[in-house]
Design a protein around this motif. Sequence first.
Motif, PDB file in Angstrom:
ATOM      1  N   PRO A 251      19.736-138.261  -4.201  1.00  0.00           N
ATOM      2  CA  PRO A 251      19.807-139.561  -4.870  1.00  0.00           C
ATOM      3  C   PRO A 251      20.661-140.568  -4.098  1.00  0.00           C
ATOM      4  CG  PRO A 251      21.093-137.911  -6.064  1.00  0.00           C
ATOM      5  CD  PRO A 251      20.420-137.202  -4.942  1.00  0.00           C
ATOM      6  N   LEU A 252      20.397-141.834  -4.362  1.00  0.00           N
ATOM      7  CA  LEU A 252      21.145-142.924  -3.724  1.00  0.00           C
ATOM      8  C   LEU A 252      22.225-143.422  -4.670  1.00  0.00           C
ATOM      9  CD1 LEU A 252      18.099-144.961  -2.360  1.00  0.00           C
ATOM     10  CD2 LEU A 252      19.580-143.419  -1.068  1.00  0.00           C
ATOM     11  N   LEU A 253      23.365-143.793  -4.104  1.00  0.00           N
ATOM     12  CA  LEU A 253      24.444-144.338  -4.935  1.00  0.00           C
ATOM     13  C   LEU A 253      23.967-145.612  -5.619  1.00  0.00           C
ATOM     14  CD1 LEU A 253      27.503-143.862  -2.538  1.00  0.00           C
ATOM     15  CD2 LEU A 253      27.016-142.583  -4.636  1.00  0.00           C
ATOM     16  N   VAL A 254      24.457-145.828  -6.831  1.00  0.00           N
ATOM     17  CA  VAL A 254      24.052-146.978  -7.638  1.00  0.00           C
ATOM     18  C   VAL A 254      25.211-147.960  -7.740  1.00  0.00           C
ATOM     19  CG1 VAL A 254      23.296-147.720  -9.918  1.00  0.00           C
ATOM     20  CG2 VAL A 254      22.474-145.561  -8.981  1.00  0.00           C
ATOM     21  N   GLY A 255      24.982-149.196  -7.349  1.00  0.00           N
ATOM     22  CA  GLY A 255      26.023-150.218  -7.456  1.00  0.00           C
ATOM     23  C   GLY A 255      27.297-149.747  -6.772  1.00  0.00           C
ATOM     24  N   ARG A 256      28.416-149.872  -7.488  1.00  0.00           N
ATOM     25  CA  ARG A 256      29.693-149.443  -6.904  1.00  0.00           C
ATOM     26  C   ARG A 256      30.134-148.071  -7.392  1.00  0.00           C
ATOM     27  NH1 ARG A 256      33.008-155.145  -7.385  1.00  0.00           N
ATOM     28  NH2 ARG A 256      31.655-156.317  -5.986  1.00  0.00           N
ATOM     29  N   GLN A 257      29.256-147.392  -8.107  1.00  0.00           N
ATOM     30  CA  GLN A 257      29.621-146.068  -8.615  1.00  0.00           C
ATOM     31  C   GLN A 257      29.908-145.104  -7.468  1.00  0.00           C
ATOM     32  OE1 GLN A 257      26.663-144.642 -11.437  1.00  0.00           O
ATOM     33  NE2 GLN A 257      26.442-146.720 -12.230  1.00  0.00           N
ATOM     34  N   ALA A 258      30.884-144.228  -7.711  1.00  0.00           N
ATOM     35  CA  ALA A 258      31.309-143.306  -6.658  1.00  0.00           C
ATOM     36  C   ALA A 258      30.370-142.125  -6.498  1.00  0.00           C
ATOM     37  CB  ALA A 258      32.724-142.804  -6.963  1.00  0.00           C
ATOM     38  N   ALA A 259      29.547-141.843  -7.530  1.00  0.00           N
ATOM     39  CA  ALA A 259      28.711-140.646  -7.426  1.00  0.00           C
ATOM     40  C   ALA A 259      27.493-140.725  -8.335  1.00  0.00           C
ATOM     41  CB  ALA A 259      29.532-139.406  -7.777  1.00  0.00           C
ATOM     42  N   SER A 279      22.092-131.955  -7.052  1.00  0.00           N
ATOM     43  CA  SER A 279      22.375-132.687  -5.809  1.00  0.00           C
ATOM     44  C   SER A 279      23.341-133.816  -6.149  1.00  0.00           C
ATOM     45  CB  SER A 279      21.100-133.303  -5.232  1.00  0.00           C
ATOM     46  OG  SER A 279      20.064-132.355  -5.182  1.00  0.00           O
ATOM     47  N   LEU A 280      24.534-133.701  -5.646  1.00  0.00           N
ATOM     48  CA  LEU A 280      25.538-134.734  -5.917  1.00  0.00           C
ATOM     49  C   LEU A 280      25.708-135.606  -4.682  1.00  0.00           C
ATOM     50  CD1 LEU A 280      27.822-135.672  -7.986  1.00  0.00           C
ATOM     51  CD2 LEU A 280      29.371-134.423  -6.480  1.00  0.00           C
ATOM     52  N   THR A 281      25.319-136.866  -4.790  1.00  0.00           N
ATOM     53  CA  THR A 281      25.623-137.821  -3.732  1.00  0.00           C
ATOM     54  C   THR A 281      26.904-138.554  -4.131  1.00  0.00           C
ATOM     55  OG1 THR A 281      23.306-138.137  -3.110  1.00  0.00           O
ATOM     56  CG2 THR A 281      24.842-139.871  -2.477  1.00  0.00           C
ATOM     57  N   PHE A 282      27.857-138.577  -3.222  1.00  0.00           N
ATOM     58  CA  PHE A 282      29.151-139.199  -3.539  1.00  0.00           C
ATOM     59  C   PHE A 282      29.600-140.043  -2.358  1.00  0.00           C
ATOM     60  CE2 PHE A 282      31.999-136.671  -0.878  1.00  0.00           C
ATOM     61  CZ  PHE A 282      31.151-135.630  -0.514  1.00  0.00           C
ATOM     62  N   ASP A 283      30.521-140.942  -2.637  1.00  0.00           N
ATOM     63  CA  ASP A 283      31.058-141.830  -1.614  1.00  0.00           C
ATOM     64  C   ASP A 283      32.268-141.131  -0.968  1.00  0.00           C
ATOM     65  OD1 ASP A 283      32.125-143.852  -0.083  1.00  0.00           O
ATOM     66  OD2 ASP A 283      31.799-145.409  -1.598  1.00  0.00           O
ATOM     67  N   HIS A 284      32.161-140.883   0.313  1.00  0.00           N
ATOM     68  CA  HIS A 284      33.226-140.153   1.007  1.00  0.00           C
ATOM     69  C   HIS A 284      34.535-140.932   1.042  1.00  0.00           C
ATOM     70  CE1 HIS A 284      33.712-136.352   3.022  1.00  0.00           C
ATOM     71  NE2 HIS A 284      32.398-136.228   3.156  1.00  0.00           N
ATOM     72  N   ARG A 285      34.483-142.215   0.733  1.00  0.00           N
ATOM     73  CA  ARG A 285      35.739-142.977   0.653  1.00  0.00           C
ATOM     74  C   ARG A 285      36.552-142.530  -0.558  1.00  0.00           C
ATOM     75  NH1 ARG A 285      33.711-149.014   0.401  1.00  0.00           N
ATOM     76  NH2 ARG A 285      32.352-147.985  -1.099  1.00  0.00           N
ATOM     77  N   VAL A 286      35.890-141.887  -1.513  1.00  0.00           N
ATOM     78  CA  VAL A 286      36.529-141.546  -2.784  1.00  0.00           C
ATOM     79  C   VAL A 286      36.916-140.075  -2.853  1.00  0.00           C
ATOM     80  CG1 VAL A 286      36.124-141.422  -5.273  1.00  0.00           C
ATOM     81  CG2 VAL A 286      35.285-143.369  -3.969  1.00  0.00           C
ATOM     82  N   ALA A 287      36.105-139.222  -2.256  1.00  0.00           N
ATOM     83  CA  ALA A 287      36.354-137.792  -2.372  1.00  0.00           C
ATOM     84  C   ALA A 287      35.828-137.075  -1.133  1.00  0.00           C
ATOM     85  CB  ALA A 287      35.676-137.235  -3.622  1.00  0.00           C
ATOM     86  N   SER A 288      36.251-135.828  -0.988  1.00  0.00           N
ATOM     87  CA  SER A 288      35.812-135.020   0.152  1.00  0.00           C
ATOM     88  C   SER A 288      34.672-134.095  -0.265  1.00  0.00           C
ATOM     89  CB  SER A 288      36.986-134.187   0.663  1.00  0.00           C
ATOM     90  OG  SER A 288      37.335-133.219  -0.318  1.00  0.00           O
ATOM     91  N   GLY A 289      34.056-133.469   0.714  1.00  0.00           N
ATOM     92  CA  GLY A 289      33.004-132.506   0.422  1.00  0.00           C
ATOM     93  C   GLY A 289      33.535-131.332  -0.389  1.00  0.00           C
ATOM     94  N   ARG A 290      34.752-130.916  -0.102  1.00  0.00           N
ATOM     95  CA  ARG A 290      35.350-129.806  -0.856  1.00  0.00           C
ATOM     96  C   ARG A 290      35.503-130.188  -2.327  1.00  0.00           C
ATOM     97  NH1 ARG A 290      40.194-128.657  -2.782  1.00  0.00           N
ATOM     98  NH2 ARG A 290      41.042-130.586  -1.926  1.00  0.00           N
ATOM     99  N   GLU A 291      35.991-131.406  -2.561  1.00  0.00           N
ATOM    100  CA  GLU A 291      36.166-131.860  -3.959  1.00  0.00           C
ATOM    101  C   GLU A 291      34.818-131.982  -4.663  1.00  0.00           C
ATOM    102  OE1 GLU A 291      40.157-134.605  -3.681  1.00  0.00           O
ATOM    103  OE2 GLU A 291      38.359-135.283  -2.638  1.00  0.00           O
ATOM    104  N   ALA A 292      33.811-132.438  -3.909  1.00  0.00           N
ATOM    105  CA  ALA A 292      32.470-132.551  -4.493  1.00  0.00           C
ATOM    106  C   ALA A 292      31.934-131.168  -4.875  1.00  0.00           C
ATOM    107  CB  ALA A 292      31.520-133.231  -3.505  1.00  0.00           C
TER     108      ALA A 292
END
Lengths: 314, 78
Positions: A251-259, A279-292
């Motif tokens: 999935p693609l990030l929506v607006g300014r949402q982090a995930a 499938s979790l798409t997240f913004d790496h500015r907010v969290a790391s792959g480990r946290e995801a």
Amino acid sequence: MSAPAEIRVSLDWGGGEPMIVRWLVADRAPVKRGQAICEIEASKATADIVSPADGILVVVIPDGDVRDQEVVGHIHAVGEALPLSAAAVERGPEPDVEGGTHVPRSLRKAAEIRTLEEGRRGSLPSTVMQQLVVGDLVDRLRDGGASLTALVILAVARALRKHRAFNASASDTGVLLHDAVRIGVALDVEPHGLRVPIVTDADTKTVAEIAGDLQILLYKYMTKTLEPDEIRGATFTLTDLSSFGVAWSVPLLVGRQAAILGLGMIRGADPRDTMLTFSLTFDHRVASGREAALFLSDVRKRISEHMVSNDSGA
Amino acid sequence: MLDSRVLRVFREVFDDEQLAVSDTTSARDVPDWDSLAQVKLVIALEQEFDVRFSTTEIGTWACVGDLKRALRSKLGAA
């Protein structure tokens, strides 16, 4: 060279879902500060946006639905190089292949594209996936009057309370961790188009209550009676393609949402082998792959616990 | 009369001309009866009988009998 002045929609004068009625000044025409340049309508009332500066108007959004505080155009200084016009960007390059039928883009699709482009702007998207064998859980939930989507929303909402970075809005300078958990659920039923109504406070509800909320939102979506506050202000989005035979998606990030979480399903020859994919798409500015990965594991664990603790699945 | 009209709506929504329902039929008896089908049923019944259900009523029906009782109540009150 100074940054162009932004022309933003502001609903200080009213509420509802705003839309651009028309631009009062042509794209690339000179304007004066304070000059009315765009007519906006919301809640059956109209108002003008005035130019924030002297300069040259560059239209970003020619028409259709917009959101409060959305940038709909810019004012560039006279003599400054101007970007491609919105019409040129919309039309795109001429295709290499001749012939065919040009289908104009709908206003709804244009709004969807803007929202997804906002999610892409400046973000560092990354996707992690996990799987969970759920056996006949989907059928048991349905028989109990609930749904898989409702259970996943509950698990996600409770996990978001613990993993707050994924219930957040990212920016260039930091992160806003939201207090409220408002999960947008992507709905796309022909011919109604894509809408993302919001389930509120799901972390405090039961699966049955969330299923009831979803039913009401689905009814409002299909009867076009969703209220503005039911489609605005999601802090996280769920896109569930599991019932369409989709094994997994990115999935693609929506607006300014982090995930955003995508839900897919692989049905085995033996129903006991049915597997969910997350499938979790997240913004790496907010969290790391480990946290995801930890967040997804938490979601998965909560669903597993529900399967064990509730024989009916509901 | 109401029974036959309800049956017709069910057959249209589930696109199955052979579908048979009784008052005890519930979602677990019809393979495609999920939350989306439930909402499609509600909207189709509203159109067929020219009634409106409140959002709090949607999803409260456990079986076809419940649905018919809600319909009769609406039609009786109209």
